[in-house]
Scaffold this active site. Sequence first.
Site, short mmCIF file in Angstrom:
data_model
loop_
_atom_site.label_atom_id
_atom_site.label_comp_id
_atom_site.label_asym_id
_atom_site.label_seq_id
_atom_site.Cartn_x
_atom_site.Cartn_y
_atom_site.Cartn_z
N SER A 188 0.84 -1.19 0.00
CA SER A 188 0.00 0.00 0.00
C SER A 188 0.89 1.25 0.00
O SER A 188 1.63 1.47 -0.95
CB SER A 188 -0.97 -0.03 1.18
N ASP A 403 -8.61 -6.89 -4.17
CA ASP A 403 -8.27 -5.69 -3.40
C ASP A 403 -9.32 -4.62 -3.66
O ASP A 403 -9.46 -4.12 -4.78
CB ASP A 403 -6.89 -5.21 -3.82
N HIS A 443 -6.67 -6.50 0.27
CA HIS A 443 -5.68 -5.43 0.33
C HIS A 443 -4.55 -5.82 1.27
O HIS A 443 -4.72 -5.81 2.49
CB HIS A 443 -6.32 -4.12 0.77
#
Length: 533
Positions: A188, A403, A443
């Site tokens: 991320s 995700d 994610h």
Amino acid sequence: MRVSAVVAVSGLSLLTPAAALVPVKFVNDCINFATGFENENTEVLSSTYVLKGTVIPLPDSCALSVTARANFCRVKLKITTSSSSQVITEAWLPTDWKGKGKRLVMNGNSGWGGCIQFEELAWTSGLGFAAIGHDTGHVGAVATGFTNPEVWKDWVYRSVLVATQAGKAATNHFYKTSLKKSYFIGCSTGGRHGLKLAQDYPDEYDGILAAAPAAYWPNIEISEALYAQAVGAEGSPTYLTRAQWDAVDAATMAQCDNIDGVLDGILENPADCAFDPEVMLCGSGQTWLLNGCLTAAQVQTVKTLYSPVTGNNGRYIYPGIVPGAMPSQGMILKYGPYAGFGARDFLRYVVFNNASYDLAQFNLDTADLILDNEWFGAYSNKSDLSGLQASGNKLLMYHGLADVAIPPTASYEYYDSVASNMSLTSSGLDPFFRFFPISSLGHCAQGKGAGYVGGPSQVQFYPGAANSVPAGNSALMSLVKWVEKNQAPKTLRGYKLGPLGETLGQKDHCKHPLKTTYKGHGNPNNRGSWKCT
């Protein structure tokens, strides 16, 4: 350099049998770490020897405690980056380091940062790495400090650079020898930092593992703001409850699950699924409670979120959410009264410096304002990786295909942009840049299938996996083998894990542009039932 005199031995009593097993010189070197240590604008806050198995309390807002997986020297540093900003960095330096390859790994952050990834430090120091982490220049997973441009600059790029330099200096100083190889891993925001390093500082790390990178930033925050408006406040006509999103996922699977040849509740390639939410539209007299259907306004919400985000005059901003991603890892787009923290905090504390800014005020003119500003280099989507190519260093990128926070389409787009800009085919990129789509992975972590690949931000969700999953099969060690043995990965081994980290299935995820393809027979939880085509 200023030095504080805070030293201790954690988890150790000189009266216990364990003390006899502690290398005395190592402990003394740890206690006296600050002596002779030099690094620009850096203060040693503490140096503490920690025994394996010690439960370490963490007095911050991101974790309560973590268990040490090695005997190590814990060094805490403060790096001054300006007259009004600083970065807290930790180095966990294990006793068994020289015999494990003299490696360093920087563990990246997620979201707004503000928290050292202690679970990652425990995991990687347990593997024998000198494990480094930092707080991105502020405390806690909130963005209020970004009203200070220097703190914002730290989050964008500067924190990872100064932490890298300090971490390398601490490692070399403590072990009194030069480290051999250095690695960066992050998901991320950490993935964005990884791409930033590959693009602008390609000589810093021998290998970079960038997972679900927020490359097209702040496009992500614009899309989040527009999604918040499309979803609306809870109870509004456009809002879907968690049960309704689960129903959308069930309808998606009913329409698309068999496309990949096996009914396993997983879309191996979501791009092949052209899900039409109109199939869920209520007919005359039908309701959600009686018929499990959606209103026209709710169907439009689903369509909006699954469609590319565009701005004024059709300006492309960001890809839409992929089918099958919405319920991943328990996440749904529940913003309440426009409370999406990412977009809200960015607009409040970076763009407008107005703590009362409400996402209801957001419009496409504001989107243009954001897109036309560099934000100190927050974008990490430069498609020229010639510096990385020339350095001989490696970039391994992967992205979960379930995700919901950062659509995987963005990573496909980034990979394609590099290929186009550098006029290279996939085989031309392979020597220095490889991309692995990971089906069912949410994610960074979680999901319904074999999404645990031993990458950043995963161990904290599966604490048992560090014991049950062979470290040699991890994405991190795949990168190490690529860098140190020229064994370039063709697949990444994924594990389907139970609540205690036990293995329930495996799959080898193929390197893009190859597809992970079901052979047509066999248990889908058996990696032998899949091939690359």
